[in-house]
Design an enzyme around this catalytic site. Structure first.
Site, PDB file in Angstrom:
ATOM      1  N   CYS A 111       0.811  -1.232   0.000  1.00 51.36           N
ATOM      2  CA  CYS A 111       0.000   0.000   0.000  1.00 51.36           C
ATOM      3  C   CYS A 111       0.838   1.273   0.000  1.00 51.36           C
ATOM      4  O   CYS A 111       0.331   2.346  -0.310  1.00 51.36           O
ATOM      5  CB  CYS A 111      -0.946   0.009   1.193  1.00 51.36           C
ATOM      6  SG  CYS A 111      -1.940  -1.475   1.315  1.00 51.36           S
ATOM      7  N   HIS A 249      -3.348   7.202   2.760  1.00 49.57           N
ATOM      8  CA  HIS A 249      -3.729   5.861   2.302  1.00 49.57           C
ATOM      9  C   HIS A 249      -5.097   5.536   2.903  1.00 49.57           C
ATOM     10  O   HIS A 249      -5.365   5.837   4.065  1.00 49.57           O
ATOM     11  CB  HIS A 249      -2.670   4.861   2.766  1.00 49.57           C
ATOM     12  CG  HIS A 249      -3.057   3.437   2.547  1.00 49.57           C
ATOM     13  ND1 HIS A 249      -3.616   2.986   1.367  1.00 49.57           N
ATOM     14  CD2 HIS A 249      -2.967   2.347   3.360  1.00 49.57           C
ATOM     15  CE1 HIS A 249      -3.846   1.690   1.467  1.00 49.57           C
ATOM     16  NE2 HIS A 249      -3.477   1.274   2.665  1.00 49.57           N
ATOM     17  N   ASN A 279     -10.042  -0.506   0.297  1.00 48.31           N
ATOM     18  CA  ASN A 279      -8.585  -0.373   0.245  1.00 48.31           C
ATOM     19  C   ASN A 279      -8.079  -0.945  -1.085  1.00 48.31           C
ATOM     20  O   ASN A 279      -8.102  -2.154  -1.295  1.00 48.31           O
ATOM     21  CB  ASN A 279      -7.983  -1.135   1.443  1.00 48.31           C
ATOM     22  CG  ASN A 279      -6.470  -1.038   1.509  1.00 48.31           C
ATOM     23  OD1 ASN A 279      -5.828  -0.583   0.564  1.00 48.31           O
ATOM     24  ND2 ASN A 279      -5.907  -1.471   2.620  1.00 48.31           N
TER      25      ASN A 279
HETATM   26  O1  UT7 Z   1      -3.403  -1.220   4.069  1.00 46.65           O
HETATM   27  C1  UT7 Z   1      -2.812  -2.264   4.757  1.00 46.65           C
HETATM   28  C2  UT7 Z   1      -3.845  -3.276   5.153  1.00 46.65           C
HETATM   29  N1  UT7 Z   1      -4.843  -2.667   5.986  1.00 46.65           N
HETATM   30  C3  UT7 Z   1      -4.984  -2.980   7.247  1.00 46.65           C
HETATM   31  O2  UT7 Z   1      -4.277  -3.809   7.734  1.00 46.65           O
HETATM   32  C4  UT7 Z   1      -6.030  -2.323   8.094  1.00 46.65           C
HETATM   33  C5  UT7 Z   1      -5.642  -2.272   9.551  1.00 46.65           C
HETATM   34  N2  UT7 Z   1      -6.603  -2.872  10.430  1.00 46.65           N
HETATM   35  C6  UT7 Z   1      -7.895  -2.515  10.478  1.00 46.65           C
HETATM   36  O3  UT7 Z   1      -8.341  -1.682   9.726  1.00 46.65           O
HETATM   37  C7  UT7 Z   1      -8.794  -3.157  11.526  1.00 46.65           C
HETATM   38  O4  UT7 Z   1      -8.010  -3.818  12.486  1.00 46.65           O
HETATM   39  C8  UT7 Z   1      -9.842  -4.151  10.911  1.00 46.65           C
HETATM   40  C9  UT7 Z   1     -10.881  -3.387  10.121  1.00 46.65           C
HETATM   41  C10 UT7 Z   1      -9.119  -5.132  10.020  1.00 46.65           C
HETATM   42  C11 UT7 Z   1     -10.582  -4.916  12.018  1.00 46.65           C
HETATM   43  O5  UT7 Z   1     -11.210  -3.998  12.905  1.00 46.65           O
HETATM   44  P1  UT7 Z   1     -11.063  -4.167  14.495  1.00 46.65           P
HETATM   45  O6  UT7 Z   1     -11.893  -3.132  15.128  1.00 46.65           O
HETATM   46  O7  UT7 Z   1      -9.586  -4.184  14.783  1.00 46.65           O
HETATM   47  O8  UT7 Z   1     -11.766  -5.567  14.730  1.00 46.65           O
HETATM   48  P2  UT7 Z   1     -11.149  -6.936  15.299  1.00 46.65           P
HETATM   49  O9  UT7 Z   1     -10.222  -7.547  14.314  1.00 46.65           O
HETATM   50  O10 UT7 Z   1     -10.658  -6.683  16.691  1.00 46.65           O
HETATM   51  O11 UT7 Z   1     -12.464  -7.828  15.376  1.00 46.65           O
HETATM   52  C12 UT7 Z   1     -13.575  -7.462  16.211  1.00 46.65           C
HETATM   53  C13 UT7 Z   1     -14.665  -8.516  16.055  1.00 46.65           C
HETATM   54  C14 UT7 Z   1     -14.170  -9.956  16.192  1.00 46.65           C
HETATM   55  O12 UT7 Z   1     -15.169 -10.690  16.869  1.00 46.65           O
HETATM   56  P3  UT7 Z   1     -15.039 -10.954  18.458  1.00 46.65           P
HETATM   57  O13 UT7 Z   1     -13.732 -11.686  18.617  1.00 46.65           O
HETATM   58  O14 UT7 Z   1     -15.033  -9.595  19.099  1.00 46.65           O
HETATM   59  O15 UT7 Z   1     -16.255 -11.774  18.748  1.00 46.65           O
HETATM   60  C15 UT7 Z   1     -14.072 -10.425  14.753  1.00 46.65           C
HETATM   61  O16 UT7 Z   1     -14.256 -11.835  14.644  1.00 46.65           O
HETATM   62  O17 UT7 Z   1     -15.252  -8.426  14.733  1.00 46.65           O
HETATM   63  C16 UT7 Z   1     -15.255  -9.732  14.125  1.00 46.65           C
HETATM   64  N3  UT7 Z   1     -15.078  -9.546  12.686  1.00 46.65           N
HETATM   65  C17 UT7 Z   1     -16.109  -9.390  11.847  1.00 46.65           C
HETATM   66  N4  UT7 Z   1     -17.433  -9.369  12.025  1.00 46.65           N
HETATM   67  C18 UT7 Z   1     -18.215  -9.163  10.944  1.00 46.65           C
HETATM   68  C19 UT7 Z   1     -13.905  -9.474  11.991  1.00 46.65           C
HETATM   69  N5  UT7 Z   1     -14.176  -9.270  10.677  1.00 46.65           N
HETATM   70  C20 UT7 Z   1     -15.524  -9.208  10.562  1.00 46.65           C
HETATM   71  C21 UT7 Z   1     -16.394  -9.002   9.473  1.00 46.65           C
HETATM   72  N6  UT7 Z   1     -17.727  -8.983   9.710  1.00 46.65           N
HETATM   73  N7  UT7 Z   1     -15.940  -8.800   8.224  1.00 46.65           N
END
Ligand code: UT7
Length: 358
Positions: A111, A249, A279
């Site tokens: 990215c 980004h 993204n």
């Molecule tokens: O450009 C380089 C690549 N980009 C990135 O790496 C982006 C950086 N990271 C992020 O933007 C965020 O960390 C994410 C958007 C990927 C995730 O958001 P988060 O607030 O950090 O959520 P999380 O990973 O802590 O997950 C929270 C909950 C989990 O459930 P539990 O364990 O709380 O029950 C996940 O299983 O959300 C669940 N979850 C989903 N639920 C519905 C994860 N993905 C999804 C989904 N739909 N797509």
């Protein structure tokens, strides 16, 4: 020493739109989760490959710059989704545009790729090694995605953005940059076992595996983009109040908002379009720049900061002083872009393939 004026800007955003509600029909997710956690409402799915998307964005940028493709002497494509590993994507773009003899190479910095490419092309122009360059960020992320994995499937989209850079005596273009890479965190964002790491004969992998530690990357992104931006402002002798526009980004609107808060910028000073495209990796900054100019948000002489992060973990920020011209010399209407299929139809085979692998 010359400067590298940005004289053309273009984009290609594929016509097929995949909404959050569409995604919820194939994976366990919801519009509410995706919108509140990422800011994404929809993304584009491409029916054409990375080089073709690059070429369409480049044609628009060339028309707006009033530059003939034959006069381009450098083409850099930032991408981690090349059509072929050998030869590179840039050479296919050269062929499609007819920019014979231009130096052609791809940059793989995920990215952060577009700002790595912009810094490289600028350095070549400033030292007299190139005079007219095409810098492109293009990705077909939908090809890589595992449609069984909601962690990543909801985040990415396809698209391309391009800029034309021309040597100029006027002090403008990219003036300062701070780029880097934190290789200790290589493993938190990775397509593993793809490349010469792959066991080619004995036990070839069935599907692509994306290692992705979202919350960890989030923290690195905020720290890396913030520190690089501060560094670039110091190099340029600018205060935050001098910044007219931040073009970050587009990985997560919450990352952008955190950076905005750190820098105390208003909404008008920050370019956000992640809601429409998700993204698109190396393409996000290029597309966002193009839309900022199209929307009249870039004024002559504007001070613009761009910041990005990606797999590697690569990171960086640039300071761009925009030149005088913010209107196109010519326009180019993308006619060869129609697609008769919906996004879900385009993805049908990939989704079924992932389901069979599960
Ligand atoms: O450009 C380089 C690549 N980009 C990135 O790496 C982006 C950086 N990271 C992020 O933007 C965020 O960390 C994410 C958007 C990927 C995730 O958001 P988060 O607030 O950090 O959520 P999380 O990973 O802590 O997950 C929270 C909950 C989990 O459930 P539990 O364990 O709380 O029950 C996940 O299983 O959300 C669940 N979850 C989903 N639920 C519905 C994860 N993905 C999804 C989904 N739909 N797509």
């Amino acid at each position: 020493m010359q400067y590298a004026d940005i004289t053309g800007w273009g984009k290609y955003t594929p016509p097929a739109i995949l909404t959050n509600d569409d995604l919820a029909t194939v994976i366990d997710t919801s519009d509410e989760w995706i919108t509140s956690r990422t800011g994404i409402k929809e993304r584009r799915i491409s029916h054409i490959n990375t080089a073709q998307m690059s070429t369409l964005a480049a044609k628009q940028a060339l028309a707006r710059a009033g530059v003939d493709a034959a006069d381009i002497d450098l083409i850099i494509v930032a991408t981690c989704t090349p059509d072929t590993l050998v030869p590179n994507t840039a050479s296919r773009v050269q062929q499609l545009l007819g920019s014979n003899d231009a130096v052609c190479f791809d940059i793989s910095a995920a990215c952060t790729g577009f700002i790595y490419a912009l810094q490289n092309a600028t350095a070549q122009i400033r030292t007299g090694m190139a005079s007219k360059a095409l810098v492109i960020g293009a990705e077909r992320m939908s090809w890589f995605l595992n449609w069984n994995n909601r962690d990543t499937a909801v985040l990415f989209g396809d698209g391309a953005g391009a800029m034309v850079l021309e040597a100029s005596d006027v002090e403008c273009g990219l003036l300062n940059a701070k780029l880097g890479c934190n290789s200790n965190s290589r493993d938190i964002l990775k397509i593993s076992n793809f490349g010469t790491d792959m066991d080619r004969y004995e036990n070839p992998p069935k599907g692509l595996k994306i290692d992705f530690a979202g919350p960890e990357i989030f923290k690195h992104a905020v720290r890396g983009m913030g520190a690089a931006t501060e560094n670039v402002l110091t190099q340029a002798g600018l205060k935050v109040s001098d910044v007219d526009l931040l073009v970050p980004h587009q990985a997560n609107v919450r990352i952008i908002e955190t950076l905005q808060k750190q820098l105390k910028l208003t909404d008008e000073q920050v370019m956000v379009n992640i809601n429409k495209y998700g993204n698109t990796s190396a393409a996000t900054v290029a597309i966002a720049f193009c839309e900022a100019v199209e929307q009249g948000r870039v004024k002559p002489g504007a001070n613009i900061i761009s910041a990005a992060f990606g797999a590697g973990l690569t990171w960086g920020a640039t300071y761009i002083k925009w030149g005088e011209r913010v209107t196109p010399i010519n326009d180019y209407v993308q006619t060869e872009t129609e697609c008769s299929q919906t996004a879900l139809e385009l993805l049908d085979i990939a989704i079924k393939g992932c389901q069979n692998e599960a």
